[in-house]
Design a protein around this motif. Sequence first.
Motif, PDB file in Angstrom:
ATOM      1  N   GLU A 210     -57.505  -3.913   7.505  1.00  0.00           N
ATOM      2  CA  GLU A 210     -58.815  -4.225   6.917  1.00  0.00           C
ATOM      3  C   GLU A 210     -59.914  -3.430   7.604  1.00  0.00           C
ATOM      4  O   GLU A 210     -60.821  -2.905   6.954  1.00  0.00           O
ATOM      5  CB  GLU A 210     -59.083  -5.725   7.011  1.00  0.00           C
ATOM      6  CG  GLU A 210     -58.186  -6.546   6.093  1.00  0.00           C
ATOM      7  CD  GLU A 210     -58.197  -8.013   6.452  1.00  0.00           C
ATOM      8  OE1 GLU A 210     -58.402  -8.839   5.547  1.00  0.00           O
ATOM      9  OE2 GLU A 210     -57.992  -8.337   7.632  1.00  0.00           O
ATOM     10  N   PHE A 211     -59.842  -3.332   8.939  1.00  0.00           N
ATOM     11  CA  PHE A 211     -60.820  -2.505   9.639  1.00  0.00           C
ATOM     12  C   PHE A 211     -60.696  -1.054   9.205  1.00  0.00           C
ATOM     13  O   PHE A 211     -61.709  -0.373   8.963  1.00  0.00           O
ATOM     14  CB  PHE A 211     -60.638  -2.611  11.152  1.00  0.00           C
ATOM     15  CG  PHE A 211     -61.505  -1.642  11.918  1.00  0.00           C
ATOM     16  CD1 PHE A 211     -62.835  -1.922  12.163  1.00  0.00           C
ATOM     17  CD2 PHE A 211     -60.982  -0.419  12.360  1.00  0.00           C
ATOM     18  CE1 PHE A 211     -63.640  -1.019  12.852  1.00  0.00           C
ATOM     19  CE2 PHE A 211     -61.779   0.482  13.047  1.00  0.00           C
ATOM     20  CZ  PHE A 211     -63.112   0.190  13.290  1.00  0.00           C
ATOM     21  N   ALA A 212     -59.466  -0.552   9.127  1.00  0.00           N
ATOM     22  CA  ALA A 212     -59.253   0.836   8.731  1.00  0.00           C
ATOM     23  C   ALA A 212     -59.868   1.112   7.357  1.00  0.00           C
ATOM     24  O   ALA A 212     -60.487   2.164   7.142  1.00  0.00           O
ATOM     25  CB  ALA A 212     -57.753   1.152   8.719  1.00  0.00           C
ATOM     26  N   ALA A 213     -59.708   0.186   6.432  1.00  0.00           N
ATOM     27  CA  ALA A 213     -60.244   0.372   5.086  1.00  0.00           C
ATOM     28  C   ALA A 213     -61.768   0.394   5.098  1.00  0.00           C
ATOM     29  O   ALA A 213     -62.409   1.225   4.437  1.00  0.00           O
ATOM     30  CB  ALA A 213     -59.737  -0.731   4.160  1.00  0.00           C
ATOM     31  N   ILE A 214     -62.379  -0.527   5.855  1.00  0.00           N
ATOM     32  CA  ILE A 214     -63.846  -0.583   5.912  1.00  0.00           C
ATOM     33  C   ILE A 214     -64.387   0.633   6.653  1.00  0.00           C
ATOM     34  O   ILE A 214     -65.401   1.229   6.248  1.00  0.00           O
ATOM     35  CB  ILE A 214     -64.302  -1.891   6.594  1.00  0.00           C
ATOM     36  CG1 ILE A 214     -63.866  -3.102   5.764  1.00  0.00           C
ATOM     37  CG2 ILE A 214     -65.817  -1.901   6.781  1.00  0.00           C
ATOM     38  CD1 ILE A 214     -64.137  -4.436   6.437  1.00  0.00           C
TER      39      ILE A 214
END
Length: 289
Positions: A210-214
């Motif tokens: 999720e962090f990578a996507a954001i």
Amino acid sequence: MDARIANENLLGTYLKDRRTRLDPAAFGLSGTRRRTPGLRREEVAQRANISPTWYTWLEQGRGGAASADVLDRIARALMLTDVEREHLFLLGLGRPPEVHYKAAEGVTPRLQRVLDALESSPAFIKTPIWDVVAWNRAAAAVLTDYATLEIEKRNILRLLFCEPYIRARQTDWDNVARFVVAAFRTDVARAGAADYVKSFVEELCRESPEFAAIWSTNNVRTYGEGTKHMRHPVAGVIEMEYSTFAVDGRPDLGMVVYNPATPADVDKVRALMESQSRQRPPPRVEAAP
């Protein structure tokens, strides 16, 4: 504006002032037979590894615009402080120098007392890479008890993306996460810390898709001020108004203060603090001398 003031050589005046304040003896130079105090122009030029003629022209306002490299060498030659160096760049180039990130070394006892004075308002001090380095009792009771965490775990992004109990406290985790990542990116860029946090960002990308996507969205924003709703497992939902403040003289630090929005929210914060006090002594951060 007075024509004399408008045409004043502000850069040259500042350079001459800083130069004449230096003690030649501190540089192993003879102080005898000097008609004026401080270092001579050619001595500053030698220390800065630039032409004496060029330096003289700068002081006289005849040398044109100096490069950032030249101003940086002159700043070192004159032993300018960080704020004096910034002022030199503003006069010479109309902008501050490029920033070079240095890890924060903690807070002073005086700054910790400022936090402690906010009795029912959770508040903390964070670095540009969002490490929490100081907090008050209200923050420990309402946000998280940072004293129980290892130092490397006291990072807001690491807590938000890697700790389920912190995620559970967000009433709108997705928007909070996007807000935090965008503000983190802005702070990192302002502090010149992109290289410093590279491995940290890569680690978070591995641990949290999720962090990578954001992070890949490249969004930016400032922290600013606003309203936050937090779901506490004991007190229920607490509404707080937050504001951020720069710490003058400490560009490596910023203060975030959460004020309970209503009297009922104040009561919830105080009840949590009282409960924590009964369980163990209030946590404190070791302050830098």
